[in-house]
Design a protein around this motif. Structure first.
Motif, PDB file in Angstrom:
ATOM      1  N   ALA A   1      -2.758  10.969   9.691  1.00 25.41           N
ATOM      2  CA  ALA A   1      -1.856  10.288   8.748  1.00 25.41           C
ATOM      3  C   ALA A   1      -1.499   8.896   9.250  1.00 25.41           C
ATOM      4  N   LYS A   2      -1.285   8.778  10.563  1.00 24.41           N
ATOM      5  CA  LYS A   2      -0.943   7.474  11.150  1.00 24.41           C
ATOM      6  C   LYS A   2      -2.090   6.472  10.957  1.00 24.41           C
ATOM      7  N   PHE A   3      -3.303   6.933  11.245  1.00 27.69           N
ATOM      8  CA  PHE A   3      -4.477   6.054  11.129  1.00 27.69           C
ATOM      9  C   PHE A   3      -4.706   5.665   9.670  1.00 27.69           C
ATOM     10  N   GLU A   4      -4.594   6.651   8.778  1.00 27.71           N
ATOM     11  CA  GLU A   4      -4.812   6.351   7.360  1.00 27.71           C
ATOM     12  C   GLU A   4      -3.785   5.344   6.847  1.00 27.71           C
ATOM     13  N   ALA A   5      -2.537   5.486   7.277  1.00 34.62           N
ATOM     14  CA  ALA A   5      -1.504   4.527   6.852  1.00 34.62           C
ATOM     15  C   ALA A   5      -1.824   3.127   7.378  1.00 34.62           C
ATOM     16  N   ALA A   6      -2.306   3.057   8.615  1.00 38.46           N
ATOM     17  CA  ALA A   6      -2.635   1.751   9.215  1.00 38.46           C
ATOM     18  C   ALA A   6      -3.839   1.120   8.512  1.00 38.46           C
ATOM     19  N   ILE A   7      -4.823   1.931   8.168  1.00 35.02           N
ATOM     20  CA  ILE A   7      -6.009   1.414   7.467  1.00 35.02           C
ATOM     21  C   ILE A   7      -5.624   0.946   6.056  1.00 35.02           C
ATOM     22  N   ALA A   8      -4.806   1.739   5.368  1.00 36.33           N
ATOM     23  CA  ALA A   8      -4.387   1.356   4.016  1.00 36.33           C
ATOM     24  C   ALA A   8      -3.615   0.036   4.053  1.00 36.33           C
ATOM     25  N   ALA A   9      -2.751  -0.109   5.049  1.00 35.77           N
ATOM     26  CA  ALA A   9      -1.972  -1.350   5.178  1.00 35.77           C
ATOM     27  C   ALA A   9      -2.902  -2.533   5.419  1.00 35.77           C
ATOM     28  N   ARG A  10      -3.880  -2.323   6.272  1.00 34.48           N
ATOM     29  CA  ARG A  10      -4.834  -3.396   6.585  1.00 34.48           C
ATOM     30  C   ARG A  10      -5.671  -3.760   5.344  1.00 34.48           C
ATOM     31  N   ALA A  11      -6.019  -2.733   4.563  1.00 35.90           N
ATOM     32  CA  ALA A  11      -6.835  -2.950   3.364  1.00 35.90           C
ATOM     33  C   ALA A  11      -6.010  -3.537   2.220  1.00 35.90           C
TER      34      ALA A  11
END
Ligand SMILES: *Cc1c(COP(=O)(O)O)cnc(C)c1O
Length: 376
Positions: A34-44
């Motif tokens: 969940a942490k990684f997905e949130a960080a990727i979504a923010a970056r995208a």
């Protein structure tokens, strides 16, 4: 020792993240996902990121989210790794190749439009070498033709177009976190989108198609253990251990992109003085994360220059043979000559070493070796 064309950059923090997660209660689907997905979504710059086990899985999942059915057509570029096409072909799609722009090597929107029929469901473009495709043209094409615009961003996490991150440009975007790519989780990938339904279908497909929300169940009163499958899916879950590495890597993505840009600039400056070679181009509104440095040399000398570089210890590559040259497409009747611009690009292309760990000395060594290979 041979200098590779691409190489991961792993820090003590990355190692620490993996080790800490290995010692935690979760190895696979836990808090790090969940942490990684949130960080990727923010970056995208979009609300949804779905992590998966590879860039290939991301494409398979994205085409599933697009609900590709047998007989549907997918228009794509031949100047790519075969996975861009394979992910759709495995859902039964007919792959239609359209030619590329001679300057960037990216799918040409006009050629793509000419290839669209009433069976076309997706136009899948690839940010070749990290240079974003002409997203406004593809968005326009997609809305006029009622198709989905998919961006295979295996080369381009960290790139922007008009200041907008790759990930927020298309209807659905896929990343790869293979070691040579712009950041890594060893193996890994992600699907990102602003569309809630695409995200929900992507999430279901990567996890067996399982339905666990009571309100969505057909038989909600079966019991507290109950879960249902409403459509087939696969297991493409990226483990917690690798997601932790990804979150750590993401913190250095800007540094990686900056070093790639510096290497690109150094190569460009040196090669301007060598006749007959053509350096990669990006439009002025693009800030690419240069995943590859695709140099073009005269086709008649490509093999000789390639072999000379390898002999000198420069681990060059060629990206890519036109996808429809693969025997799997040849056996389906695809003919050479179909996309002459992509074939010409391929015939002249050599990928030089490009990764953040290249030292200034490495860059000088590549430049000297190239000069020797070309001018003798
Ligand atoms: C690397 C790559 C893929 C596949 O990614 P993997 O993580 O290696 O499965 C897909 N498309 C392109 C353009 C790539 O370069």
């Amino acid at each position: 020792m041979v200098l590779p064309y691409g190489r991961q950059s792993i820090s003590d923090e990355d190692v620490e993240a993996a080790v800490t997660t290995l010692r935690s209660d979760w190895l696979t689907t836990g808090p790090e996902v969940a942490k990684f997905e949130a960080a990727i979504a923010a970056r995208a710059g979009v609300p949804h990121a779905v992590s998966v086990t590879s860039g290939t899985a991301a494409l398979h999942v994205a085409y599933a989210a697009a609900d590709i059915q047998p007989g549907d057509e997918v228009v794509t570029t031949p100047l790519t790794f075969v996975a861009t096409a394979a992910g759709a072909a495995l859902h039964g799609a007919k792959i239609v190749f359209a030619d590329v722009d001679p300057v960037t090597g990216n799918l040409d929107p006009a050629a793509a439009e000419a290839a669209v029929t009433d069976r076309t469901r997706v136009v899948a473009a690839v940010d070749y070498a990290g240079v974003p495709v002409d997203a406004p043209a593809f968005r326009d094409l997609a809305s006029r033709k009622g198709v989905l615009f998919l961006e295979d961003a295996a080369h381009s996490i960290g790139s922007t177009l008009d200041g907008v991150p790759v990930g927020a440009l298309a209807d659905i975007t896929t990343y790869s976190f293979f070691p040579t790519k712009n950041m890594t989780t060893a193996e890994g990938g992600a699907v990102v989108t602003a569309n809630d339904e695409l995200a929900a279908r992507a999430r279901a497909f990567k996890n067996h198609g399982l339905v666990r929300e009571r309100e969505l169940m057909r038989y909600p009163d079966e019991g507290p253990w109950h879960q249902e499958v409403h459509s087939f899916g696969l297991n493409y879950r990226l483990p917690d251990v690798l997601c932790a590495v990804g979150t750590s890597q993401l913190e250095r993505l800007d540094q990686f992109v900056a070093r790639r840009a510096a290497v690109k600039a150094a190569y460009d400056a040196a090669f301007a003085e060598i006749a007959d070679v053509e350096v990669p181009f990006a439009p002025s509104n693009a800030a690419p994360a240069w995943h590859l440095y695709p140099l073009r040399v005269p086709a008649a000398r490509r093999r000789e220059i390639f072999e000379s570089l390898r002999e000198q210890g420069v681990g060059v590559q060629v990206n890519y043979i036109p996808a429809y040259w693969h025997p799997v497409f040849e056996d389906l009747g695809y003919k050479r000559g179909m996309c002459p611009v992509a074939e010409d690009y391929y015939a002249r292309e050599i990928s030089l070493p490009m990764f953040p760990g290249l030292t200034d000395g490495d860059v000088e060594f590549v430049i000297d070796s190239l000069r020797k290979a070309v001018t003798g």
